[in-house]
Design an enzyme around this catalytic site. Structure first.
Site, PDB file in Angstrom:
ATOM      1  N   LYS A  92     -16.541   1.115  -2.749  1.00 17.71           N
ATOM      2  CA  LYS A  92     -15.334   0.885  -2.064  1.00 17.71           C
ATOM      3  C   LYS A  92     -15.490   1.887  -1.014  1.00 17.71           C
ATOM      4  O   LYS A  92     -15.844   3.206  -1.247  1.00 17.71           O
ATOM      5  CB  LYS A  92     -14.351   1.086  -2.843  1.00 17.71           C
ATOM      6  CG  LYS A  92     -12.923   0.963  -2.030  1.00 17.71           C
ATOM      7  CD  LYS A  92     -11.712   0.799  -2.676  1.00 17.71           C
ATOM      8  CE  LYS A  92     -11.501   2.344  -3.097  1.00 17.71           C
ATOM      9  NZ  LYS A  92     -10.003   2.388  -4.051  1.00 17.71           N
ATOM     10  N   ARG A 123     -12.960   3.256   2.200  1.00 23.82           N
ATOM     11  CA  ARG A 123     -11.465   2.994   2.762  1.00 23.82           C
ATOM     12  C   ARG A 123     -11.697   3.974   4.093  1.00 23.82           C
ATOM     13  O   ARG A 123     -11.585   4.994   4.174  1.00 23.82           O
ATOM     14  CB  ARG A 123     -10.452   3.709   1.775  1.00 23.82           C
ATOM     15  CG  ARG A 123      -8.982   3.118   2.257  1.00 23.82           C
ATOM     16  CD  ARG A 123      -7.962   3.877   1.557  1.00 23.82           C
ATOM     17  NE  ARG A 123      -7.990   3.697   0.138  1.00 23.82           N
ATOM     18  CZ  ARG A 123      -7.099   2.614  -0.488  1.00 23.82           C
ATOM     19  NH1 ARG A 123      -6.273   1.866   0.542  1.00 23.82           N
ATOM     20  NH2 ARG A 123      -7.011   2.287  -1.767  1.00 23.82           N
ATOM     21  N   THR A 177      -7.914  -2.939  -3.425  1.00 24.52           N
ATOM     22  CA  THR A 177      -9.216  -2.744  -4.430  1.00 24.52           C
ATOM     23  C   THR A 177      -9.332  -3.661  -5.482  1.00 24.52           C
ATOM     24  O   THR A 177     -10.326  -4.136  -5.641  1.00 24.52           O
ATOM     25  CB  THR A 177      -8.986  -1.179  -4.644  1.00 24.52           C
ATOM     26  OG1 THR A 177      -8.454  -0.416  -3.642  1.00 24.52           O
ATOM     27  CG2 THR A 177     -10.046  -0.577  -5.698  1.00 24.52           C
ATOM     28  N   GLU A 197      20.765   8.961  -0.221  1.00 21.96           N
ATOM     29  CA  GLU A 197      20.763  10.213  -1.084  1.00 21.96           C
ATOM     30  C   GLU A 197      21.143   9.984  -2.431  1.00 21.96           C
ATOM     31  O   GLU A 197      21.694   9.064  -3.212  1.00 21.96           O
ATOM     32  CB  GLU A 197      21.928  11.219  -0.464  1.00 21.96           C
ATOM     33  CG  GLU A 197      21.580  11.640   0.722  1.00 21.96           C
ATOM     34  CD  GLU A 197      22.632  12.644   1.293  1.00 21.96           C
ATOM     35  OE1 GLU A 197      23.555  13.017   0.633  1.00 21.96           O
ATOM     36  OE2 GLU A 197      22.471  13.280   2.369  1.00 21.96           O
TER      37      GLU A 197
END
Ligand code: R5P
Length: 302
Positions: free
Chosen positions: A200, A202, A235, A34
């Site tokens: 690309k 994904r 990437t 926290e």
């Protein structure tokens, strides 16, 4: 105008460029995770009636977007409800959850919009962010209902550093088609017409990346692979490896947001990058470019 945020080089520089004073913050984390972000005020009413800019950056590498968001939200509410600040603006150079700006599969949340709404509900009247990764929704301001969103480009800061490097016949490469617009911007800045994008894909389930390479003539030339975010480095590493294998003399990996999860940096260097040029939108000691000038110009222009 008062900047509230950690008294680091980024905030000191920003405060001096916009002529504001800086009030330091303590980032306290309890053993269970926290947070208790404390504004280090000397007098109880020090910020009462003041225009405040809260400037907080997320730490790179060990980053936790959820903790970062809670830290920002708790501090905005504190400024509004207890400190009595008159107008609260927020600088979040890396805007978390921006990539979820669409419902890609049934049942997913529209996180980018919900995060923007949480900020304005907490009391933010204006939110500055840098190169927000929005490709599906129209614009950053469009995420908000009441607050004003200001999206500042981080690419000029990268381009300025690259320009000073006297690159040899540079070729600018975007690792995916979304990044082509940034490759073009940087190519123009460096005075070359040679820029392109790889393709690309994904896998939305596994996150696995497949890059389709385009043959380009980089033999003996300097290549700059440019992107907005490096998270896992997959990437960037794919693109760096490809241009290196095509015979580039040196490969520069340039990106705005060094999120750098896990071994991302090692992956990029291992793929053949000679130099990493990243902006200071997250807290990372390796950043060589700064977005402070662009942010200061925007703030002064409002
Ligand atoms: C996504 O399209 C972004 O522009 C980046 O290419 C992406 O976030 C990079 O992610 P990673 O470093 O995990 O491959």
């Amino acid at each position: 105008m008062i900047i509230v945020g950690p008294a680091d080089d980024f905030n000191r520089d920003l405060a001096s460029k916009i002529g504001a004073s800086l009030v330091d913050m303590q980032r306290r984390v309890f053993p269970d995770g926290e947070l208790c972000p404390r504004i280090k005020i000397k007098e109880e009413d020090q910020l009462k009636g003041e225009e405040v800019i809260l400037s907080l950056r997320m730490p790179s590498k060990s980053c936790n977007p959820n903790s970062y968001l809670i830290e920002v939200l708790l501090t905005i509410r504190n400024l509004r409800e207890h400190m009595g600040a008159s107008n609260i603006q927020v600088i979040m150079p890396y805007f978390p959850y921006a990539r979820q700006d669409n419902i890609f599969r049934p049942g997913e949340p529209l996180s980018a919009k919900y995060v923007a709404n949480l900020l304005e509900e907490a009391g933010a009247e204006r939110v500055y962010a840098v190169t927000v990764h929005l490709h599906r929704v129209g614009s950053f301001p469009g995420l908000f209902q009441k607050a004003q969103g200001v999206n500042v480009s981080g690419f000029p800061s990268l381009a300025q550093v690259l320009k000073r490097m006297d690159l040899v016949n540079p070729y600018i490469i975007a690792p995916d088609e979304e990044a082509l617009v940034w490759a073009k911007e940087v190519a123009e800045y460096l005075g070359t017409d040679d820029y392109t994008a790889f393709i690309k894909e994904r896998d939305v389930e596994t996150g696995e990346i497949k890059t389709t390479i385009k043959e380009i003539d980089v033999k003996g030339r300097d290549a700059v692979v440019i992107d907005d975010i490096v998270s896992t480095g997959g990437t960037m590493a794919n693109a760096v490896r490809a241009v290196k294998e095509m015979g580039a003399r040196k490969v520069y990996s340039a990106f705005v947001h060094p999120v750098l999860v896990g071994n991302a940096l090692d992956r990029i260097i291992g793929a053949g990058a000679n130099e990493i040029i990243a902006a200071d939108t997250l807290i990372w000691e390796g950043s060589k470019a700064s977005v402070v000038d662009q942010l200061a110009e925007e703030i002064k222009g409002k």
